[in-house]
Design an enzyme around this catalytic site. Sequence first.
Site, PDB file in Angstrom:
ATOM      1  N   GLU A   1      -9.760  -1.704   5.564  1.00  0.00           N
ATOM      2  CA  GLU A   1     -10.464  -1.465   6.893  1.00  0.00           C
ATOM      3  C   GLU A   1     -11.685  -2.381   7.197  1.00  0.00           C
ATOM      4  O   GLU A   1     -11.933  -2.754   6.301  1.00  0.00           O
ATOM      5  CB  GLU A   1     -10.585   0.077   6.956  1.00  0.00           C
ATOM      6  CG  GLU A   1      -9.480   0.936   6.710  1.00  0.00           C
ATOM      7  CD  GLU A   1      -8.569   1.334   7.849  1.00  0.00           C
ATOM      8  OE1 GLU A   1      -8.684   0.362   8.609  1.00  0.00           O
ATOM      9  OE2 GLU A   1      -7.876   2.085   7.725  1.00  0.00           O
TER      10      GLU A   1
ATOM     11  N   ASP B   1      -7.300  -2.326  14.388  1.00  0.00           N
ATOM     12  CA  ASP B   1      -8.638  -2.755  13.840  1.00  0.00           C
ATOM     13  C   ASP B   1      -8.873  -3.816  13.039  1.00  0.00           C
ATOM     14  O   ASP B   1      -9.970  -4.022  12.424  1.00  0.00           O
ATOM     15  CB  ASP B   1      -9.191  -1.350  13.332  1.00  0.00           C
ATOM     16  CG  ASP B   1      -8.635  -1.134  12.010  1.00  0.00           C
ATOM     17  OD1 ASP B   1      -7.640  -1.538  11.594  1.00  0.00           O
ATOM     18  OD2 ASP B   1      -8.999  -0.012  11.233  1.00  0.00           O
TER      19      ASP B   1
ATOM     20  N   ASP C   1       0.703  -1.239  -0.058  1.00  0.00           N
ATOM     21  CA  ASP C   1      -0.026  -0.061  -0.084  1.00  0.00           C
ATOM     22  C   ASP C   1       0.774   1.259  -0.105  1.00  0.00           C
ATOM     23  O   ASP C   1       2.046   1.177   0.216  1.00  0.00           O
ATOM     24  CB  ASP C   1      -1.031  -0.159   1.332  1.00  0.00           C
ATOM     25  CG  ASP C   1      -0.081  -0.503   2.400  1.00  0.00           C
ATOM     26  OD1 ASP C   1       1.004  -0.461   2.511  1.00  0.00           O
ATOM     27  OD2 ASP C   1      -0.959  -0.891   3.484  1.00  0.00           O
TER      28      ASP C   1
ATOM     29  N   HIS D   1      -7.300  -4.584  10.128  1.00  0.00           N
ATOM     30  CA  HIS D   1      -6.888  -4.548   8.831  1.00  0.00           C
ATOM     31  C   HIS D   1      -5.652  -5.127   8.556  1.00  0.00           C
ATOM     32  O   HIS D   1      -4.518  -4.947   9.211  1.00  0.00           O
ATOM     33  CB  HIS D   1      -6.739  -2.939   8.302  1.00  0.00           C
ATOM     34  CG  HIS D   1      -5.560  -2.232   8.864  1.00  0.00           C
ATOM     35  ND1 HIS D   1      -5.881  -0.854   9.594  1.00  0.00           N
ATOM     36  CD2 HIS D   1      -4.386  -2.309   8.926  1.00  0.00           C
ATOM     37  CE1 HIS D   1      -4.656  -0.220   9.715  1.00  0.00           C
ATOM     38  NE2 HIS D   1      -3.828  -1.129   9.634  1.00  0.00           N
TER      39      HIS D   1
HETATM   40  C1  F6R Z   1       1.355  -1.112   5.894  1.00  0.00           C
HETATM   41  C2  F6R Z   1       0.316  -2.289   6.288  1.00  0.00           C
HETATM   42  C3  F6R Z   1      -0.538  -2.105   7.538  1.00  0.00           C
HETATM   43  C4  F6R Z   1       0.248  -2.439   8.764  1.00  0.00           C
HETATM   44  C5  F6R Z   1      -0.469  -2.219  10.140  1.00  0.00           C
HETATM   45  C6  F6R Z   1       0.320  -2.338  11.220  1.00  0.00           C
HETATM   46  O1  F6R Z   1       1.867  -1.483   4.715  1.00  0.00           O
HETATM   47  O2  F6R Z   1      -0.072  -3.153   5.500  1.00  0.00           O
HETATM   48  O3  F6R Z   1      -1.514  -3.083   7.388  1.00  0.00           O
HETATM   49  O4  F6R Z   1       0.956  -3.508   8.727  1.00  0.00           O
HETATM   50  O5  F6R Z   1      -1.212  -0.919   9.993  1.00  0.00           O
HETATM   51  O6  F6R Z   1       1.165  -1.136  11.464  1.00  0.00           O
HETATM   52  P1  F6R Z   1       2.286  -1.168  12.650  1.00  0.00           P
HETATM   53  O7  F6R Z   1       3.168  -2.496  12.208  1.00  0.00           O
HETATM   54  O8  F6R Z   1       2.916   0.128  12.499  1.00  0.00           O
HETATM   55  O9  F6R Z   1       1.752  -1.447  14.013  1.00  0.00           O
END
Ligand code: F6R
Length: 260
Positions: free
Chosen positions: A143, A136, A67, A138
């Site tokens: 989301e 959450d 992403d 994701h």
């Molecule tokens: C970003 C992604 C997101 C993160 C998630 C956790 O490329 O795929 O799904 O893996 O937001 O982020 P952290 O590791 O910062 O807690």
Amino acid sequence: MRILIEKDYDAMSGRAAALIAEEIERNPRLVLGLPTGDTPVGTYERLVHLHKEAGLDFSEVKTFNLDEYAGLSAEDPNSYNRFMWDVFFGRINIGPAHVSIPKGDDPRPDEFCRRYEEKIKAVGGIDLQLLGIGGDGHIAFNEPGSSLGSRTRVVTLAKETIADNARHFGKKELVPRSAVTMGVGTIMEARRIILIASGKKKAAVTAQFIEGPVTSMIAASALQLHPSVTVILDEAAACKLRRLDHYRWIMTLEEERAGK
Ligand code: F6R
């Protein structure tokens, strides 16, 4: 799902890097799907170390990132593109031609998303997808409420995600409101998936996605339907799992079998 519980963040990162390195050694032309965020930083550190100290070769590996924030150029200091080059790609032997990251500022985003999917197909699909998980539930930026069949597209970020990621932008008003992300359906087509999670703040969602119902309200729960998922947790992220003893028991038996 194979559930592995490690002592702490370092051990979780070491285990994830070792599994990725094994796959690259088995298939030097591996197609690797990659996340950004805080969680994978330790895994990238370990892979850089394996490259520098043990000659792990990335020259034929191809990567696809999950992403990117909408509206940010590749050069923006807060872009995921910049993050990946600073933390990982700039420190291993991979060339820009083998790196794909969604473009946040493409003038025709829908067309871009379609081409991103085609590019993944053209290289034969993703062999190994590394994932983190949001508070959450994701995965990538899918989301709550994202279709479990969704493809690469532009999405609106949840308020919780904007608040979580404000730490990188200084304040939440500066966090983009939307992003380009691979879909849950795109991710589910990877041949093998490794999800890493660390810390107490991921404990509740970890229990939900592993042991709760499959629901679009927790995108990661779709992984229950995938044939080859390894979840690597540290103790803190694992602490709310109802079947914790059972997962530990399986790990003990596996270690005994491997003669450790
Ligand atoms: C970003 C992604 C997101 C993160 C998630 C956790 O490329 O795929 O799904 O893996 O937001 O982020 P952290 O590791 O910062 O807690």
